[in-house]
Design a protein around this motif. Structure first.
Motif, PDB file in Angstrom:
ATOM      1  N   VAL A   1      10.098  25.263  12.475  1.00  0.00           N
ATOM      2  CA  VAL A   1      10.886  25.252  11.236  1.00  0.00           C
ATOM      3  C   VAL A   1       9.978  24.921  10.053  1.00  0.00           C
ATOM      4  N   ALA A   2       9.119  23.920  10.255  1.00  0.00           N
ATOM      5  CA  ALA A   2       8.202  23.536   9.186  1.00  0.00           C
ATOM      6  C   ALA A   2       7.275  24.701   8.847  1.00  0.00           C
ATOM      7  N   GLY A   3       6.847  25.415   9.898  1.00  0.00           N
ATOM      8  CA  GLY A   3       5.961  26.565   9.671  1.00  0.00           C
ATOM      9  C   GLY A   3       6.648  27.634   8.839  1.00  0.00           C
ATOM     10  N   VAL A   4       7.922  27.928   9.185  1.00  0.00           N
ATOM     11  CA  VAL A   4       8.670  28.938   8.425  1.00  0.00           C
ATOM     12  C   VAL A   4       8.814  28.488   6.975  1.00  0.00           C
ATOM     13  N   ALA A   5       9.141  27.193   6.805  1.00  0.00           N
ATOM     14  CA  ALA A   5       9.290  26.667   5.446  1.00  0.00           C
ATOM     15  C   ALA A   5       7.972  26.802   4.689  1.00  0.00           C
TER      16      ALA A   5
ATOM     17  N   ILE B   1       7.287  28.838   1.262  1.00  0.00           N
ATOM     18  CA  ILE B   1       6.836  28.164   0.046  1.00  0.00           C
ATOM     19  C   ILE B   1       5.477  28.700  -0.393  1.00  0.00           C
ATOM     20  N   LEU B   2       4.599  28.900   0.600  1.00  0.00           N
ATOM     21  CA  LEU B   2       3.232  29.310   0.256  1.00  0.00           C
ATOM     22  C   LEU B   2       3.159  30.782  -0.150  1.00  0.00           C
ATOM     23  N   ASP B   3       4.083  31.582   0.407  1.00  0.00           N
ATOM     24  CA  ASP B   3       3.989  33.026   0.184  1.00  0.00           C
ATOM     25  C   ASP B   3       3.872  33.425  -1.282  1.00  0.00           C
ATOM     26  N   PRO B   4       4.819  32.971  -2.155  1.00  0.00           N
ATOM     27  CA  PRO B   4       4.685  33.384  -3.565  1.00  0.00           C
ATOM     28  C   PRO B   4       3.390  32.876  -4.196  1.00  0.00           C
ATOM     29  N   ILE B   5       2.958  31.668  -3.766  1.00  0.00           N
ATOM     30  CA  ILE B   5       1.744  31.099  -4.360  1.00  0.00           C
ATOM     31  C   ILE B   5       0.525  31.936  -3.956  1.00  0.00           C
ATOM     32  N   LEU B   6       0.436  32.228  -2.647  1.00  0.00           N
ATOM     33  CA  LEU B   6      -0.699  33.017  -2.171  1.00  0.00           C
ATOM     34  C   LEU B   6      -0.672  34.427  -2.748  1.00  0.00           C
ATOM     35  N   ASP B   7       0.542  34.996  -2.836  1.00  0.00           N
ATOM     36  CA  ASP B   7       0.666  36.335  -3.426  1.00  0.00           C
ATOM     37  C   ASP B   7       0.108  36.349  -4.836  1.00  0.00           C
ATOM     38  N   ASN B   8       0.443  35.293  -5.572  1.00  0.00           N
ATOM     39  CA  ASN B   8      -0.035  35.204  -6.953  1.00  0.00           C
ATOM     40  C   ASN B   8      -1.547  35.128  -7.000  1.00  0.00           C
ATOM     41  N   MET B   9      -2.109  34.283  -6.103  1.00  0.00           N
ATOM     42  CA  MET B   9      -3.554  34.076  -6.111  1.00  0.00           C
ATOM     43  C   MET B   9      -4.282  35.350  -5.700  1.00  0.00           C
ATOM     44  N   ALA B  10      -3.762  36.017  -4.654  1.00  0.00           N
ATOM     45  CA  ALA B  10      -4.469  37.184  -4.130  1.00  0.00           C
ATOM     46  C   ALA B  10      -4.108  38.457  -4.892  1.00  0.00           C
ATOM     47  N   GLY B  11      -2.937  38.444  -5.522  1.00  0.00           N
ATOM     48  CA  GLY B  11      -2.526  39.638  -6.258  1.00  0.00           C
ATOM     49  C   GLY B  11      -1.898  40.691  -5.370  1.00  0.00           C
TER      50      GLY B  11
ATOM     51  N   LEU C   1       1.399  36.882   3.159  1.00  0.00           N
ATOM     52  CA  LEU C   1       2.119  36.485   4.367  1.00  0.00           C
ATOM     53  C   LEU C   1       3.302  37.398   4.652  1.00  0.00           C
ATOM     54  N   LEU C   2       4.227  37.441   3.706  1.00  0.00           N
ATOM     55  CA  LEU C   2       5.428  38.258   3.892  1.00  0.00           C
ATOM     56  C   LEU C   2       5.251  39.593   3.186  1.00  0.00           C
ATOM     57  N   LYS C   3       5.724  40.641   3.823  1.00  0.00           N
ATOM     58  CA  LYS C   3       5.671  41.946   3.175  1.00  0.00           C
ATOM     59  C   LYS C   3       6.907  42.117   2.290  1.00  0.00           C
ATOM     60  N   ASP C   4       6.800  43.054   1.363  1.00  0.00           N
ATOM     61  CA  ASP C   4       7.888  43.279   0.413  1.00  0.00           C
ATOM     62  C   ASP C   4       9.211  43.556   1.118  1.00  0.00           C
ATOM     63  N   TYR C   5       9.145  44.413   2.168  1.00  0.00           N
ATOM     64  CA  TYR C   5      10.399  44.790   2.819  1.00  0.00           C
ATOM     65  C   TYR C   5      11.017  43.594   3.539  1.00  0.00           C
ATOM     66  N   GLN C   6      10.140  42.664   3.993  1.00  0.00           N
ATOM     67  CA  GLN C   6      10.674  41.476   4.662  1.00  0.00           C
ATOM     68  C   GLN C   6      11.387  40.575   3.664  1.00  0.00           C
ATOM     69  N   LYS C   7      10.781  40.469   2.473  1.00  0.00           N
ATOM     70  CA  LYS C   7      11.415  39.650   1.431  1.00  0.00           C
ATOM     71  C   LYS C   7      12.764  40.237   1.035  1.00  0.00           C
TER      72      LYS C   7
ATOM     73  N   MET D   1      16.731  31.866  -4.524  1.00  0.00           N
ATOM     74  CA  MET D   1      16.697  32.293  -3.145  1.00  0.00           C
ATOM     75  C   MET D   1      15.919  31.285  -2.308  1.00  0.00           C
ATOM     76  N   LEU D   2      14.745  30.911  -2.818  1.00  0.00           N
ATOM     77  CA  LEU D   2      13.897  29.957  -2.115  1.00  0.00           C
ATOM     78  C   LEU D   2      14.662  28.663  -1.885  1.00  0.00           C
ATOM     79  N   LEU D   3      15.408  28.283  -2.921  1.00  0.00           N
ATOM     80  CA  LEU D   3      16.201  27.056  -2.837  1.00  0.00           C
ATOM     81  C   LEU D   3      17.169  27.124  -1.672  1.00  0.00           C
ATOM     82  N   ALA D   4      17.831  28.274  -1.541  1.00  0.00           N
ATOM     83  CA  ALA D   4      18.826  28.445  -0.489  1.00  0.00           C
ATOM     84  C   ALA D   4      18.159  28.296   0.876  1.00  0.00           C
ATOM     85  N   ILE D   5      16.975  28.905   1.015  1.00  0.00           N
ATOM     86  CA  ILE D   5      16.283  28.839   2.301  1.00  0.00           C
ATOM     87  C   ILE D   5      15.877  27.397   2.603  1.00  0.00           C
ATOM     88  N   LEU D   6      15.358  26.739   1.579  1.00  0.00           N
ATOM     89  CA  LEU D   6      14.931  25.352   1.777  1.00  0.00           C
ATOM     90  C   LEU D   6      16.113  24.464   2.144  1.00  0.00           C
TER      91      LEU D   6
END
Lengths: 400, 716
Positions: free
Chosen positions: A215-219, A223-233, A237-243, B1-6
């Motif tokens: 659960v912690a890993g999923v969380a 949380i990290l996905d948007p941050i890493l996406d921003n950094m890497a451009g 982690l997550l693909k667009d279709y998954q989001k 959305m993130l909030l909901a998941i959290l």
């Protein structure tokens, strides 16, 4: 080990010392030694129901070929009866072999020349006219691998080092499939491993800690996905279709003409079926093309639209019956290995039923997990019959 | 959305914690009640079977449970609790799914069924033909014709191949094809008009090669046709594809759909709700790709109502032609007299407008199927002198000497002047002191005149004297006696004609001036000079040509009727459903003697100045009229002429204003003469009421001072 009381009946049925009368009746004639009649009847009913619905969903669709599905059933049935006679006990010695087969199978699509990529995942292998998803076949070897690993501990996995060792081996197929990546099948592998651990007597404490880590890993990923996406451009982690699938899952009305289209149409198909359904071959949602992928991932919607609540409930009842009979076979198995094989198979089916029907109703996020015995797909059918064969083998070699 | 998941994860964590706590508690209990459990378990793992346990089979009871775990007859028996957990899991899964299906298929079934039906059925609307517009004698001025239209989905703009193919087939440049598809003004998402009036051959080609033209459809629409070109353009107005504001502002009960043609000006606009028909509807069963499976129901479109106008086409034709030859000989505006003009001829006995003409004009056919932005821009440029503007109804001008007819009547009615009043004109008037000297238009002076002579010679001094009379007697008559009387003729207010954009004009009063100049108090005071300026129709006076015509009808007959262009409405079966009844909007107070005096003056205008011989010779009736020359700053003089005939039994009034016409005798007067004589001849049966010629709406502008510009106009 537990304070819970279990049903009286289950004990009686599976007790060697006090064999159940019905069991005796079913197994008494020697020529039926390898056949569990109620189990076979349920399987035949399920497969027939599936063929019936698939025919309706494919009859006006040139992309799919009903006879291929029927051929899958035939091949699978032969395979199943061959496996009935095979003694599964020998398989418990091939842990390393299963591990190697798993890795080879799952990584096969990466081999240049035979691997193929579709919908963003390198999951397919094309050899001449034959094309299949090795990850699908690997479900069989994953189940056998997990059963091998856990059965070694004799139903008592209380040493943390042992637990971690077992976990380490069982996570290999998941890691391999994530290189494709195919999260849906990966989740199935994880669920099989989870069932193996639970049934195999892993300490509840360990299980809860593992779950918490997951659960912690999923969380952390979310949380990290948007941050890493921003950094890497780009997507890390997550693909667009998954989001977008997550968005659709959280809000069923999200983007009903785009990302949310499938779910919206699937729900309309199910809901508009009503109590008795629109009648066989009268599913307007799939016949007129509003429901995409209706013979494969969304076959349940066709059933629900044509036969309504009654038909849907009948299917769920059949599944429940199958699961019950499988549990009984698992309970009565001669050794832990047999129990684990049957429970892992049953657990996998349970998970696929939950995920597939759940996603059609909007209860689960959309993933490409097919519905056992119902969805169109030859290799999927062959795999399921192979698993039935294994269950039959466990039943036949339960020492009665 | 993130909030909901959290939040979900947090909830899960709490559940986990509770489960763990419960587990710890139950474990403790177990340890308390059965202290040797651990030992037994260890034994169990070595596969040792304690024989004595077998006796416990068939009995129940929680205290005995731990003992069972050791008696593993099968592999499953030693893992009872795990089987129970898996059973609970299975029950939870099947239970949840069944409950969800119950809610969807039983509780919400009708909701979903509606959505499924909404998927299946599509209603397609067929545009209905608009009603036809006829003149008073049944000559069709606006009709319909069928036009094959190519329509594109907006996404086609990004499809280079399809755009190129369309460009080749239709012979339209690639960029124009893209522009048309991107232009959202022609319709909604899937309804962008690429081309109209496409040949049947090309339509067939596109339909046969549907694969190569994805997103393209063809449709037969009806389009407006104008058999007489620009004839009566400003009365008819134009119609074009509904804009988004037209869709939003549609009247209640109207179903205006994107792609519909709606009236934008003139009669097309005023009577839009009558002219527009009812859409045909067709309910179709379609599949997901929109391919029609079958037609469920169908109704045919009904054509809109036909409108019969009061316009008489031959008179209108005479007016349009006179305008064109006067202002734009050889189609060149600026080469003749004047830069723009408005003329109206109405029936003084009922307010029916017989002819209404403006120049520069336009061909409404330009708007069929969407007007190109080039043409639209040229229609709205200053160099083209605004051909879309209806000067008769919307243009306001100083009334100049045409105002003297009203001033005279006011003076007589208020007693400021009488039939025996005489005035002396020396060319300069110093009635308000030598420092406020004002000149007559005739600087050498008119000598001694009575009121009739004052009207006939249009002597300014006579009206300065009248203005002074009103000013001097303001204590007894009231400050606005003249304005109040003049307003009785409809000046300074809308007459309520059934054409859009009617201007009010302005009759200045002290109150108005104070309000108008409230930010400049030194200007705001009402001065005697304002009176003298108003008396000759200058200063702050503004009128429309329509007001002058209607006002002179009042002078000639004593009654002002509401001017109108609609005579009657007939439905598609030919039954008259609506007809316009003459409506009196004013009956100014006139004494018989005073009326006779003013009308005499207007008759003398024609004879004294020899206008009758020059423009109205050989007629079996007399004509009365009044000229006017308005000074407009920065422009050449604007020329007025208003007349009515027959002078003794007035039937028709005709008023004309020519912008920068300089002298009435070269523009407004001959045009009015042509039109009023055409109206009289038509009544006398000397002209065929149905023989009408085509009027060209295109023209070029030539200006002496500036470079020439071209107004392109497609003719229909």
């Amino acid at each position: 080990m537990s304070t819970m009381n279990y049903p009286q009946r289950m004990r009686q049925v599976t007790s060697v010392k006090h064999p159940d009368a019905r069991l005796v009746a079913a197994t008494a004639p020697r020529r039926f030694k390898y056949l569990n009649i109620p189990f076979l009847l349920v399987v035949i009913a399920l497969v027939a129901y599936g063929l019936f619905i698939v025919y309706s969903a494919t009859v006006n669709n040139d992309t799919y070929n009903f006879s291929r599905q029927a051929a899958g059933v035939l091949v699978g049935a032969v395979l199943m009866f061959l496996l009935f006679r095979y003694d599964y006990h020998q398989l418990s010695h091939y842990m390393v072999f299963f591990l190697i087969v798993n890795v080879v199978l799952i990584l096969m699509p990466h081999v240049p020349g035979i691997g193929a990529t579709a919908k963003g995942a390198t999951s397919w292998v094309n050899i001449g006219p034959v094309n299949f998803q090795p990850g699908e076949f690997a479900k069989v070897t994953v189940i056998l691998l997990d059963a091998c690993v856990i059965s070694k501990y004799g139903g008592k996995l209380t040493n943390p080092v042992d637990f971690l060792k077992a976990l380490g081996i069982m996570i290999v197929p998941f890691v391999c499939i994530m290189t494709q990546p195919d999260l849906g099948t990966g989740l199935v592998y994880l669920f099989i491993a989870a069932v193996a651990l639970v049934v195999g007597g892993a300490d509840v404490k360990f299980l809860l800690i593992t779950l918490a880590v997951l659960v912690a890993g999923v969380a952390a990923v979310l949380i990290l996905d948007p941050i890493l996406d921003n950094m890497a451009g780009h997507d890390v982690l997550l693909k667009d279709y998954q989001k977008s699938r997550l968005l659709v899952f959280l809000d069923n009305n999200y983007d009903p003409t785009g990302d949310g289209y499938n779910l919206k149409q699937a729900k309309i198909a199910i809901g508009s079926g009503g109590f008795l359904g629109k009648g066989y071959m009268n599913a307007t949602q799939s016949a007129l093309g509003y429901l995409p992928e209706s013979p494969t991932d969304f076959i349940f919607c066709v059933l629900a639209e044509e036969f309504g609540f009654v038909g849907s409930l009948a299917l769920i009842a059949l599944y429940a019956l199958l699961v019950y009979l499988c549990y009984r076979i698992a309970y009565g198995a001669k050794d832990l290995f047999g129990t684990l094989i049957v429970m892992c198979i049953t657990g996998m089916w349970l998970f696929q039923v939950l995920e597939n029907i759940g996603m059609c109703c909007g209860l689960m996020p959309i993933t490409g997990i097919p519905l056992p015995f119902m969805s169109y797909g030859t290799s999927f059918m062959v795999v399921n019959f192979t698993l039935l064969g294994l269950i039959g083998s466990v039943w036949a070699h339960s020492g009665r | 959305m993130l909030l909901a998941i959290l939040a979900g994860i947090a909830a899960l964590a709490v559940v986990l914690a509770i489960v763990y706590a419960l587990y710890r508690r139950s474990k403790k209990k177990t340890e308390d009640t059965v202290p040797h459990t651990k030992d037994l378990k260890q034994v169990d793992t070595y596969g040792v079977e304690p024989l004595k346990q077998k006796t416990s089979f068939g009995t129940t009871g929680t205290t005995e449970v731990p003992q069972h775990t050791t008696s593993s007859g099968t592999a499953g028996e030693m893992l009872n609790s795990r089987f129970v957990a898996m059973g609970v899991l299975a029950a939870a899964i099947f239970g949840t799914l069944s409950a969800k299906l119950w809610s969807m298929q039983i509780l919400q079934a009708s909701d979903y069924r509606k959505q499924a039906e909404a998927n299946l059925y599509t209603t397609v609307y067929t545009p209905a033909p608009r009603g036809i517009i006829y003149d008073a004698n049944g000559v069709p001025l606006v009709t319909n014709r069928s036009s094959y239209t190519v329509i594109a989905d907006s996404s086609v703009a990004d499809d280079r191949d399809v755009c190129l193919r369309l460009s080749t087939i239709l012979g339209i440049p690639y960029q124009v094809v893209r522009q048309n598809i991107q232009d959202s003004s022609t319709g909604a998402q899937n309804n962008r008009v690429v081309a109209t009036d496409v040949s049947l051959r090309n339509i067939a080609f596109i339909s046969e090669h549907a694969d190569a033209f994805s997103g393209i459809s063809t449709e037969m629409r009806t389009a407006r046709a104008y058999p007489y070109g620009a004839l009566a353009a400003h009365v008819l107005g134009y119609a074009s594809t509904a804009s988004s504001s037209d869709l939003q502002n549609a009247d209640e009960g109207r179903n205006v759909l994107s792609g519909d043609v709606v009236g934008k000006s003139g009669v097309e606009y005023t009577y839009e709700n009558l002219l527009a028909g009812d859409h045909g509807t067709r309910t179709l069963l379609t599949n997901a790709s929109g391919v029609v499976q079958r037609i469920v129901s169908e109704t045919n479109p009904t054509r809109g109502n036909d409108i019969y106008l009061t316009i008489k086409a031959p008179v209108q034709e005479a007016a349009d032609k006179a305008m064109r030859s006067t202002l734009a000989p050889n189609g060149q505006l600026g080469a003749g007299n004047g830069s723009g003009a408005g003329l109206v001829c109405l029936d003084a006995t009922n307010g029916e407008i017989i002819a209404l003409s403006n120049f520069p004009s336009y061909a409404p056919g330009n708007f069929v199927g969407g007007i190109s932005s080039d043409v639209w821009n040229s229609f709205n440029s200053e160099s083209s002198h605004y051909p879309l503007m209806d000067r008769v109804v919307q243009g306001t001008y100083p009334a100049a000497s045409t105002f003297k007819g009203f001033t005279s009547f006011a003076a007589l009615q208020c007693g400021v002047a009488t039939s025996s009043s005489t005035y002396y004109c020396s060319g300069t008037w110093t009635g308000f002191g030598s420092s406020y000297a004002q000149k007559c238009w005739n600087h050498s002076g008119h000598g001694t005149l009575n009121l009739v002579g004052g009207i006939a010679h249009s002597c300014d001094v006579v009206f300065y004297e009248i203005a002074k009379g009103f000013y001097d007697q303001r204590a007894t008559l009231g400050e606005t006696a003249m304005q109040d009387y003049v307003k009785e003729y409809g000046l300074g207010s809308k007459l309520g004609i059934d054409l859009s954009g009617e201007a009010e004009g302005r009759i200045p009063t002290p109150e108005w001036k104070a309000e108008y100049f409230k930010d400049a108090p030194e200007e705001a005071q009402w001065l005697p000079g304002d009176m003298t300026n108003m008396a000759i129709g200058q200063g702050y006076v503004l009128v429309t040509p329509l007001q002058i015509a209607a006002g002179y009808a009042g002078i000639a007959t004593g009654t002002v009727y509401r001017p109108h262009v609609m005579k009657e409405v007939r439905n598609s079966l030919g039954e008259t459903v609506l007809s316009f009844e003459p409506e009196v909007i004013a009956t100014p107070t006139q004494s018989e003697a005073n009326a006779k005096l003013v009308r005499e003056g207007l008759k003398e205008v024609m004879t004294v100045n020899n206008y009758d011989d020059r423009f109205f010779s050989g007629l079996n009736y007399t004509v009365a009229g009044k000229t006017g020359t308005a000074q407009v700053s920065g422009k050449k003089d604007y020329s007025w002429f208003v007349c009515y005939a027959p002078a003794d039994n007035p039937k028709y009034v005709c008023a004309c204003l020519t912008e920068e016409g300089v002298s009435s005798t070269v523009c407004s007067m001959p045009m009015c003469a042509t039109v009023i004589q055409a109206a009289m001849s038509l009544d006398a049966g000397n002209i065929d009421s149905t023989s009408v010629e085509y009027i060209d709406g295109s023209y070029t502008t030539v200006a002496s001072s500036s470079s020439s510009s071209t107004s392109t106009a497609r003719e229909d």
